[in-house]
Design a protein around this motif. Structure first.
Motif, PDB file in Angstrom:
ATOM      1  N   SER A 484     -11.939 -25.939  33.796  1.00 23.36           N
ATOM      2  CA  SER A 484     -11.966 -25.277  35.152  1.00 23.36           C
ATOM      3  C   SER A 484     -11.083 -25.736  36.040  1.00 23.36           C
ATOM      4  CB  SER A 484     -13.449 -25.281  35.722  1.00 23.36           C
ATOM      5  OG  SER A 484     -13.906 -26.762  35.999  1.00 23.36           O
ATOM      6  N   PRO A 485     -10.556 -24.781  36.942  1.00 20.13           N
ATOM      7  CA  PRO A 485      -9.511 -25.338  37.943  1.00 20.13           C
ATOM      8  C   PRO A 485      -9.948 -26.518  38.635  1.00 20.13           C
ATOM      9  CG  PRO A 485      -9.811 -22.860  37.639  1.00 20.13           C
ATOM     10  CD  PRO A 485     -10.826 -23.502  37.065  1.00 20.13           C
ATOM     11  N   GLN A 486     -11.326 -26.678  39.132  1.00 21.91           N
ATOM     12  CA  GLN A 486     -11.827 -27.602  39.934  1.00 21.91           C
ATOM     13  C   GLN A 486     -11.458 -28.700  39.269  1.00 21.91           C
ATOM     14  OE1 GLN A 486     -13.494 -24.668  39.193  1.00 21.91           O
ATOM     15  NE2 GLN A 486     -13.623 -23.607  41.158  1.00 21.91           N
ATOM     16  N   LYS A 487     -11.678 -28.770  38.074  1.00 23.08           N
ATOM     17  CA  LYS A 487     -11.678 -30.148  37.273  1.00 23.08           C
ATOM     18  C   LYS A 487     -10.130 -30.481  37.177  1.00 23.08           C
ATOM     19  CE  LYS A 487     -15.448 -29.615  34.098  1.00 23.08           C
ATOM     20  NZ  LYS A 487     -16.117 -29.474  32.763  1.00 23.08           N
ATOM     21  N   SER A 488      -9.247 -29.610  36.994  1.00 18.80           N
ATOM     22  CA  SER A 488      -8.009 -29.832  36.978  1.00 18.80           C
ATOM     23  C   SER A 488      -7.384 -30.380  38.098  1.00 18.80           C
ATOM     24  CB  SER A 488      -7.291 -28.257  36.494  1.00 18.80           C
ATOM     25  OG  SER A 488      -7.312 -27.644  37.754  1.00 18.80           O
ATOM     26  N   ILE A 489      -8.283 -29.618  39.298  1.00 21.03           N
ATOM     27  CA  ILE A 489      -7.612 -30.309  40.516  1.00 21.03           C
ATOM     28  C   ILE A 489      -8.110 -31.679  40.748  1.00 21.03           C
ATOM     29  CG2 ILE A 489      -7.841 -29.948  43.167  1.00 21.03           C
ATOM     30  CD1 ILE A 489      -7.791 -27.218  42.735  1.00 21.03           C
ATOM     31  N   ALA A 621      -6.315 -21.296  42.935  1.00 22.54           N
ATOM     32  CA  ALA A 621      -5.774 -20.204  41.960  1.00 22.54           C
ATOM     33  C   ALA A 621      -4.254 -20.394  41.698  1.00 22.54           C
ATOM     34  CB  ALA A 621      -5.809 -18.722  42.669  1.00 22.54           C
ATOM     35  N   ASP A 622      -3.651 -20.790  42.737  1.00 20.85           N
ATOM     36  CA  ASP A 622      -2.076 -21.124  42.699  1.00 20.85           C
ATOM     37  C   ASP A 622      -1.801 -22.272  41.967  1.00 20.85           C
ATOM     38  OD1 ASP A 622      -1.758 -19.393  44.902  1.00 20.85           O
ATOM     39  OD2 ASP A 622      -1.970 -20.741  46.484  1.00 20.85           O
ATOM     40  N   ALA A 623      -2.680 -23.245  41.820  1.00 22.54           N
ATOM     41  CA  ALA A 623      -2.466 -24.362  40.981  1.00 22.54           C
ATOM     42  C   ALA A 623      -2.578 -24.054  39.437  1.00 22.54           C
ATOM     43  CB  ALA A 623      -3.512 -25.385  41.206  1.00 22.54           C
ATOM     44  N   LEU A 624      -3.528 -22.845  39.510  1.00 21.89           N
ATOM     45  CA  LEU A 624      -3.729 -22.340  37.885  1.00 21.89           C
ATOM     46  C   LEU A 624      -2.441 -21.633  37.691  1.00 21.89           C
ATOM     47  CD1 LEU A 624      -5.585 -21.951  35.740  1.00 21.89           C
ATOM     48  CD2 LEU A 624      -6.501 -20.200  36.538  1.00 21.89           C
ATOM     49  N   GLU A 625      -2.036 -20.926  38.509  1.00 22.15           N
ATOM     50  CA  GLU A 625      -0.842 -19.944  38.124  1.00 22.15           C
ATOM     51  C   GLU A 625       0.512 -20.993  37.906  1.00 22.15           C
ATOM     52  OE1 GLU A 625      -1.796 -16.280  40.815  1.00 22.15           O
ATOM     53  OE2 GLU A 625      -0.095 -17.347  41.568  1.00 22.15           O
TER      54      GLU A 625
END
Lengths: 647, 218
Positions: A484-489, A621-625
């Motif tokens: 998940s993005p949260q984890k990524s961050i 979302a930005d980070a994901l992109e």
């Protein structure tokens, strides 16, 4: 009832036989209820007798030895093996010491494993515990205490035809102590002995052992000898004595007594005879240990399949990460006992040997030592379930490192980042000793074979292994593809906190090679085709040129990432860094414009877009992109590298 | 031959403890008198941390259980009384009918008297108290008292067992020769009497007449 008058000649022989068998039976009764290891084997050579009456107990099979004193007992190999001496001569007293052996308080019984118990190739005097699986020594202190001392002896005296000893009235003729009477009284005495051994405190310890309730905490051993060191006054004061009424015969007196500790709980809490601690030099993690030694795979601490790969390569680091084995300590199953039947023999099974060597007669210059039937301290196989190494301290840093590694599903040998909680030495040891962490052309070529995003991510991870901000973001790209993005961050941010701890010099990363490649193309390492096809001489320059361009692009990207500010940081700082790095990026991209075909525009645009995006506030979302963009970029690089290779 | 008598230490037992205490004592005595071929059977008490030994004879175990059931029924009908169970070993001496009895004369050579003081402690009034706080305290106190009583009873029971062992060891001459039988080799009988019974002393007198020897009280 046989007449005593007609068998006067055989009376002494019969009495001797009765006394001899009394020794054997009493030893059997004692050890049967004190020796946790009981052999289930039936000793051959004895004809099995069937019970003439159906009113007997559950089993109608009785061995010949059961007929003696009409008491059928369970098999006890320890008793059968130790009685030979007294079968030859019952004039020597038989002393049976029941010894309580306790482990040190810091022992971890949960890590006991039946496979790692036995001392191998060590004498009985040694106190080492050898972990056979990990080649690990442990220092341990064990104590032993004699909790019971049974003494069976026949006090011979001048044979007299006028009455026996004090057993009966003085007016009785010597025939009152005939064989039949002696046999009856011996039978009664052994009945009492059988009941008594189950009423003494040591029986409870025995029951706990055989019920596997206290495995690992203590063990019961025994010593059978004809001479022992007497107790001190202090020791004897702590014990109670129970003396069975002696049996008088025409030529002596058969005596049975026991000294026992009335309170075993006090014994179990106070080790009385600490053994000398033996320090073990080769522990896991020491330079003497083999870091490459594989360990049996067990429950993964994080449950990640990728971790198993890492576990294999970083074998003993995995061991450190390994969770405690299940608490299901193997119970002393009969099969296990049987498999170690040979260990019950004297001198053949020792683990762990006792510290009671002072009680061993072979250390004391006594004539009684010639007793060949002396049995050294023989702990039961239960005692052999020595523990595995206790699990190491599980630091949060290690946990974070594991979390990071979890995302690395590809079998990457390079740890992407070093957690702050890991000491430098450990981190170095985490690194696989085999080298190719350097992202040489060969490694990049290897990446061509990989098609998954994760593998590509790991490739990128190889290239950008640092725990810097840029690396964090980049690996964040990779991680987010799987989570998940949260984890990524969070992971990226956690990584971002590490840059100061990271020491580039400890890591021969590809970045260094890239720089070398960029500055000195001629110093490129030799070609290597991971597929196995050796590159021809004519293709060497072409391939090298293509790879050089790829390396240059990669190097440029690395530079950009290194200088790019982290996510969620001050935009001003990030802007400054970006401005500072922008000329370098442009320079890097323009150094080899001719060597990079097909992709430089994409790379530059991607780099610029990524740099520009740093100025804007970042969201998940930005980070994901952004991560997606990096992934695309990486894929393109790989694809191009593959295309150039095959051309 | 004299009749050896052993008066065991009196035990104060609750109704739920009677069965285990009696089984433990009776089987221990029988095991010492089962001089035929036996395969001992270890039995763990449930209420106490004691392991006693049975001779392994199913028939005798059944006989003892029946006697214990009879005793428990009697105790439940007449609680809070002192009871005595007598385990007597005898020999059949004379089968001829006599003036006084047509039965076979038994010569008792050993008698064991098990003295039990069965008590029934009042139950807690947990459901009837008007004060909830008071409910907790009596319950806990009663439980603690019960545990203390049971611990004391276990210790006393161990003393009784050692008393049996000592008696068996000290007196062996009166035991008849071992017959060629398996298991319990000597006939025995179990009689029950309580302090309130009028026949409590008559049983003793009857045995005295049958044996023909004065009872020797140890």
């Amino acid at each position: 009832m046989a007449s005593n008058h007609g068998n006067t000649n055989s009376e002494p022989a019969t009495n001797e036989q009765i006394i001899t068998e009394f020794f054997a039976k009493s030893l059997h009764i004692i050890l049967e209820s004190r020796c946790p290891y009981v052999s289930s084997r039936n000793y051959s050579g004895e004809q099995v007798l069937s019970s003439p009456s159906s009113s007997s107990s559950s089993s109608s099979i009785f061995w010949p030895r059961d007929k003696w004193f009409n008491l059928a007992l369970k098999d006890c190999s320890a008793a059968l093996e130790n009685i030979d001496f007294w079968r030859q001569s019952y004039l020597e007293p038989m002393v049976v010491d029941v010894v309580l052996v306790q482990r040190s308080s810091n022992w971890d019984p949960l890590n006991c494993s039946p496979k790692r118990a036995l001392v191998r190739n060590l004498s009985s005097k040694e106190r080492y515990y050898w972990n056979s699986e990990n080649d690990e020594y442990r220092n341990e202190v064990m104590s032993e205490k004699i909790i019971e001392r049974w003494v069976v002896e026949y006090e011979s005296k001048k044979c007299s035809n006028i009455g026996g000893g004090g057993g009966g009235s003085g007016s009785k003729r010597w025939s009152s102590t005939s064989s039949h009477t002696l046999y009856k009284k011996s039978t009664l005495l052994l009945r009492s002995l059988y009941v008594t051994v189950r009423l003494l405190p040591a029986y409870k310890l025995f029951r706990d052992l055989i019920s596997s309730a206290q495995i690992g905490m203590y063990n019961l051993g025994h010593r059978v000898s004809s001479f022992v060191e007497p107790f001190t006054h202090t020791e004897e004061a702590e014990m109670q004595r129970f003396v069975f009424t002696p049996l008088d015969t025409a030529c002596g007196r058969l005596c049975l007594s026991v000294l026992y500790r009335s309170s075993i709980s006090d014994v179990s809490s106070e080790p009385s005879t600490p053994m000398s601690p033996q320090f073990i030099p080769d522990y896991v993690g020491s330079p003497m240990a083999d870091p490459l030694k594989t360990f049996p795979s067990g429950p993964l601490p994080q449950g990640s399949p990728s971790f198993s790969h890492l576990g294999r390569r970083h074998s003993w680091s995995y061991d450190l990460y390994k969770a405690s084995p299940p608490s299901g300590i193997p119970s002393p199953s009969p099969s296990y006992s049987e498999s170690h039947a040979t260990f019950a023999k004297p001198h053949s099974y020792r683990l762990p040997p006792t510290g009671g060597t002072r009680h061993l007669p072979d250390e004391t210059p006594q004539e009684h030592v010639k007793n060949t039937n002396y049995d050294e301290y023989s702990p039961s196989p239960n005692f052999s379930m020595s523990p595995s190494p206790s699990p190491p301290t599980y630091t949060p840093g290690i946990h974070i490192s594991n979390a990071l590694k979890r995302s690395e599903s590809a079998p990457v040998s390079i740890p992407a980042i070093r957690a702050s909680g890991i000491p430098p030495l450990f981190y170095n040891q985490m690194l696989p000793p085999s080298p190719p962490l350097r992202p040489s052309k060969s490694s990049l070529a290897k990446m061509d074979c990989r098609s998954t995003l994760l593998q590509a991510g790991s490739t990128v991870d190889k290239i950008f292994p640092f725990g810097k901000d840029e690396a964090g973001r980049l690996t964040g790209v990779k991680i987010s593809s799987n989570s998940s993005p949260q984890k990524s961050i969070s992971r990226s941010s956690s990584r971002l906190s590490f840059p100061d701890d990271y020491d580039e010099s400890e890591f021969s990363g590809p970045f260094v090679v890239d720089e070398d490649d960029m500055t000195d193309p001629g110093s490129r390492p030799g070609s290597f085709d991971p597929v196995g096809n050796p590159c021809g001489q004519n293709d060497h320059l072409g391939v090298s040129a293509v790879k050089k361009s790829q390396d240059a692009a990669v190097g440029a990207l690395v530079c950009m990432l290194k200088k790019a500010p982290p996510l969620q940081q001050d935009l001003q700082n990030s802007a400054n860094l970006l401005h500072g790095s922008r000329p370098e990026i442009l320079k890097a991209t323009t150094i080899d414009p001719n060597q990079i075909s097909g992709q430089p525009v994409m790379q530059q645009s991607a780099a610029m877009s990524s740099a520009a995006s740093l100025l804007a506030p970042k969201t998940t979302a930005d980070a994901l992109e952004e991560l997606h963009g990096y992934a695309v970029m990486k894929n393109s690089l790989l694809k191009q590298g593959g295309d150039h290779k095959h051309t | 031959m004299n009749c050896e008598v052993c008066q065991l230490k009196e035990l104060e037992v609750e109704h739920i403890e009677v069965r285990e205490v009696l089984r433990c004592i009776l089987h221990t005595i029988l095991f010492h008198r089962a001089l035929g071929l036996v395969r001992p059977k270890d039995v763990d008490l449930e209420l106490f941390d004691i392991t006693y030994v049975q001779c392994g004879d199913v028939e005798h175990e059944k006989k003892i259980n029946e006697k214990i059931d009879h005793f428990i029924d009697r105790v439940e009908k007449h609680p809070n009384k002192k009871n005595q169970i007598c385990l007597s070993f005898y020999e059949v001496k004379n089968k001829q009918a006599t003036w006084f009895t047509n039965k076979v004369e038994r010569h008792y050579w050993e008698q064991w008297y098990i003295n039990l003081n069965t008590v029934q402690h009042p139950k807690t009034h947990s459901g009837k108290s008007h004060h909830p706080k008071v409910v907790v305290d009596p319950g806990e106190t009663a439980s603690e008292e019960r545990n203390a009583r049971r611990t004391a009873l276990e210790s006393s029971l161990r003393e009784v067992l050692f008393q049996i062992i000592k008696f068996v060891n000290e007196k062996k001459d009166h035991v008849p020769p071992i017959p060629n039988l398996d298991g319990v080799s000597f006939p025995y009988e179990i009689t029950i009497s309580s302090s309130s019974d009028s026949a409590f002393g008559m049983d003793m007198l009857k045995r005295m007449l049958q044996t023909g020897h004065p009872t020797m009280l140890s």
